[in-house]
Structures are given as structure tokens and as C-alpha cells.
Design an enzyme around this catalytic site. Sequence first.
Site, PDB file in Angstrom:
ATOM      1  N   TRP A   1       0.843  -1.203   0.000  1.00 18.80           N
ATOM      2  CA  TRP A   1       0.000   0.000   0.000  1.00 18.80           C
ATOM      3  C   TRP A   1       0.878   1.251   0.000  1.00 18.80           C
ATOM      4  O   TRP A   1       1.386   1.666   1.034  1.00 18.80           O
ATOM      5  CB  TRP A   1      -0.917  -0.007   1.230  1.00 18.80           C
ATOM      6  CG  TRP A   1      -1.941  -1.091   1.146  1.00 18.80           C
ATOM      7  CD1 TRP A   1      -3.130  -1.019   0.485  1.00 18.80           C
ATOM      8  CD2 TRP A   1      -1.875  -2.405   1.722  1.00 18.80           C
ATOM      9  NE1 TRP A   1      -3.802  -2.211   0.614  1.00 18.80           N
ATOM     10  CE2 TRP A   1      -3.065  -3.080   1.366  1.00 18.80           C
ATOM     11  CE3 TRP A   1      -0.931  -3.088   2.490  1.00 18.80           C
ATOM     12  CZ2 TRP A   1      -3.332  -4.384   1.741  1.00 18.80           C
ATOM     13  CZ3 TRP A   1      -1.200  -4.391   2.875  1.00 18.80           C
ATOM     14  CH2 TRP A   1      -2.398  -5.030   2.493  1.00 18.80           C
TER      15      TRP A   1
ATOM     16  N   VAL B   1      -5.936 -11.495   7.096  1.00 25.13           N
ATOM     17  CA  VAL B   1      -6.790 -12.690   6.944  1.00 25.13           C
ATOM     18  C   VAL B   1      -5.938 -13.959   6.949  1.00 25.13           C
ATOM     19  O   VAL B   1      -4.765 -13.945   6.577  1.00 25.13           O
ATOM     20  CB  VAL B   1      -7.619 -12.660   5.629  1.00 25.13           C
ATOM     21  CG1 VAL B   1      -8.796 -11.724   5.745  1.00 25.13           C
ATOM     22  CG2 VAL B   1      -6.756 -12.327   4.434  1.00 25.13           C
TER      23      VAL B   1
ATOM     24  N   ALA C   1     -13.900 -11.338   5.772  1.00 22.35           N
ATOM     25  CA  ALA C   1     -13.830  -9.950   5.312  1.00 22.35           C
ATOM     26  C   ALA C   1     -13.473  -9.977   3.837  1.00 22.35           C
ATOM     27  O   ALA C   1     -12.886 -10.940   3.342  1.00 22.35           O
ATOM     28  CB  ALA C   1     -12.770  -9.188   6.094  1.00 22.35           C
TER      29      ALA C   1
ATOM     30  N   GLN D   1     -13.375   1.833  -2.852  1.00 23.14           N
ATOM     31  CA  GLN D   1     -13.435   0.430  -2.473  1.00 23.14           C
ATOM     32  C   GLN D   1     -14.725   0.155  -1.700  1.00 23.14           C
ATOM     33  O   GLN D   1     -15.355   1.079  -1.185  1.00 23.14           O
ATOM     34  CB  GLN D   1     -12.268   0.072  -1.548  1.00 23.14           C
ATOM     35  CG  GLN D   1     -10.938  -0.067  -2.263  1.00 23.14           C
ATOM     36  CD  GLN D   1      -9.865  -0.680  -1.367  1.00 23.14           C
ATOM     37  OE1 GLN D   1      -9.974  -0.688  -0.139  1.00 23.14           O
ATOM     38  NE2 GLN D   1      -8.816  -1.190  -1.984  1.00 23.14           N
TER      39      GLN D   1
ATOM     40  N   HIS E   1      -6.906   1.838   2.029  1.00 18.34           N
ATOM     41  CA  HIS E   1      -7.991   0.889   1.759  1.00 18.34           C
ATOM     42  C   HIS E   1      -9.112   1.149   2.772  1.00 18.34           C
ATOM     43  O   HIS E   1      -8.936   1.953   3.704  1.00 18.34           O
ATOM     44  CB  HIS E   1      -7.497  -0.573   1.811  1.00 18.34           C
ATOM     45  CG  HIS E   1      -6.666  -0.934   3.023  1.00 18.34           C
ATOM     46  ND1 HIS E   1      -6.176  -2.185   3.239  1.00 18.34           N
ATOM     47  CD2 HIS E   1      -6.255  -0.193   4.101  1.00 18.34           C
ATOM     48  CE1 HIS E   1      -5.502  -2.214   4.373  1.00 18.34           C
ATOM     49  NE2 HIS E   1      -5.532  -1.016   4.915  1.00 18.34           N
TER      50      HIS E   1
END
Length: 340
Positions: free
Chosen positions: A154, A266, A308, A223, A183
Site C-alpha cells: 500500500w 486474513v 472480510a 473500495q 484501503h
Amino acid sequence: MKKIVMDIDVIRKNAKRDIEAATSVKTCEDVRVQYLGRKDGELTAVLRALSSMSLEEKRRVGSEANALRVELEELIENKIKELSSKKIQRIDVTKPGKRVSLGHLHPLTRIDREVRDIFSSLNFSVVSGPELEDEYHNFDALNIPGDHPARDMWDTFWVKPRTDNGEEIKGAKKGGKLLMRTHTSPMQIRYMETHQAPFQIIVPGRTFRYEATDASHEINFYQVEGLMVGPNVTLANFKFIIESFFKRFFGENLEFRYRPSYFPFVEPGVELDVKLPGGKWLEVMGAGMVHRNVFNAVKYDKEMQGFAFGMGLDRLAMIKYGIPDIRLFYSGDVRFTKQF
Ligand code: YSA
């Protein structure tokens, strides 16, 4: 019989008033006939009556009446010129009316509304969060500490806070440095900090990345984050929800492909591709089961689990409408927006 007005001042006053009030060449001609007409003109009658006047009267009235005749002729001519120079506006009542131009919704607004509607119908709540974020929510709490190589995924716009005088505000702040959120995932943390599970939310919003722009990358884009948490939430729930969403969004005839992927927040992580009928495979989102460290950061129980996901709204709009270049969304060109 018509009364003959012998008072020149009265004739002058009336004639000037009538000339002034004339609204067309025709009414000007009528005024001319009324006052200067050869047969019945009011001023003509005065001139005709001169023959029966004394020499002295003849001189006085004659010169006054003649001067008025010249004056009125000139006034009438000027008025005619003025009226004929004005364009006569006719209204053609049979002509079709002018089309009122309607505004258009920006394609991203349309997609945003559609995404909200579909998820709302799947019982998700829609929440939003700050675009100006801190390092803790954007990275650390999402299992991306300062020295984590995944921070390179990012490219970040860091923000230096300043006073009204433009002086930089130094010193560590709670939450660390400020940045434009890269994000929508920091809203996972913010939401869980203030809400208890079970819940299911989406977070549509604007995001920012410090990267070079090209046909599929912008520094500013949108997003949609999704988060569903509860004691028994599994990847099977994710599959059902997300496939229901995409079938409503793109149409029933879709194929799905799940690929293993990596995001620090995740475990396991997946990426989802969809294939439209006759088309090629398109990557549409990153997702996975929420990492235990993320739950630890918000002090959730060990029993809690959830999935998610995060997808690019611009990319969805590009696929749906066949838009070849993401930069068109931000061009401000109404010829583009008008097509939607
Ligand atoms: C992954 C797992 C989760 O459990 C939750 C969320 C996510 C997504 C993660 N937060 C993320 O940002 N992943 S990403 O960097 O791959 O970006 C997600 C989507 O944003 C991409 O698939 C793409 O559609 C879009 N995107 C990324 N950079 C972009 C961009 N769109 C336009 N311009 C850019 N520069």
C-alpha cells in the site's frame, strides 16, 4: 360630425402621447392619418381653417401649425424606424418544445448505489469511516506492523498535521502518524472497537494510493469493504453471500474461481475471479477469514470468527460498463458522464 380641435397645444399633447404609445408600424400610420391625414386629419383641419382667419391669426396659427406638422412627421418616422428595427418575435405554438437537458448520475454513483442496495437486501448494514486515517487503524491493528514488508503493498500518502499558521505539529499522536487511508479495511477495526458481534457490514468509501496512474490505476479510487462476524461464520457463508451479490450485480450466468492469496489481516486469504459469459477471468476482490491478531487488537472473544473482503468499485464499474480507462471517471468530462 367630428368636433374640430382648434387648440394646437391639445393636438400636440394628444399626438405625442399616441405616437409614444404606438406598438406597430400600422398604429403609427393610423396616428399619422388621425392628425395629418389629408381628409380628416386634426391638424389638417386647423390648416384648412386658416383661410377664414384674420391676417394676424393666420400668421400666428399658421406658423405654429406648420411647425407642429413637421415635428409630428419626424416623430412618426422615427417611431416607425424604431419599431421595424426591433425583431418581431412570433411564437410558433406548433413547434416542438426545447428539450430540457437532464443531469446524469456519475457511473461510480450508480455502481455505489447498486452495491449498497444488493448488500442491504442481504441484511448488511452500510457504514462509513474517515478518509484521513492514522497508522494504527490503517496498518498496525490490521496485523501490519511498521517493519512488516506487506506495508509495501500500500503506497501511502502520509499527512503532516499543521497549525493554522502552517507550522508542522511535531510529537507522536495516539494512533501514530496520519495518512490518507489506502484501503477501507481500517473501518473493520473502528467498527469492532465500538460494536459487538454478531454483525454484518459493508463500508463503501474513497481510498488513496501514492502510485503512478495508468488505465487501471488511480491515486484516488473507491473500495467496498465487507465484514461479517459471529460465532459460526465460515468461508461457506462468504461463498454464499459473495456469489449471491455478483449474480445480482452481473447476472446469473457467472463462473467463480477462488485462488489462495495473502493479506496480513486474513488467514486463509483468497482472491476471487469471476467470468462473465463468453468473457475472460477477471479478478474482482481480495478476501479471507479474519486473522486472530485482528480480533485480538479489538479485544474480541476467542470464539468469534468471520470473513472480510475488499473490492475496487471503479474496477466493477469498468467491467460492467466496458470502460477502458479508469481515468475517465475523474476527467470531469460531461460527454463521458452523459452516456450513463
Ligand atoms: C482483502 C482482504 C480482506 O479481508 C479485506 C479487504 C481486502 C482488500 C485489501 N484491503 C486491499 O486493499 N487489497 S488491494 O490492494 O488488492 O485492493 C483491492 C482492490 O482495490 C483491487 O482489487 C482493485 O480493484 C482496487 N485497487 C487497488 N489499487 C487501485 C485500485 N483501483 C484503482 N486504482 C488503484 N490504484
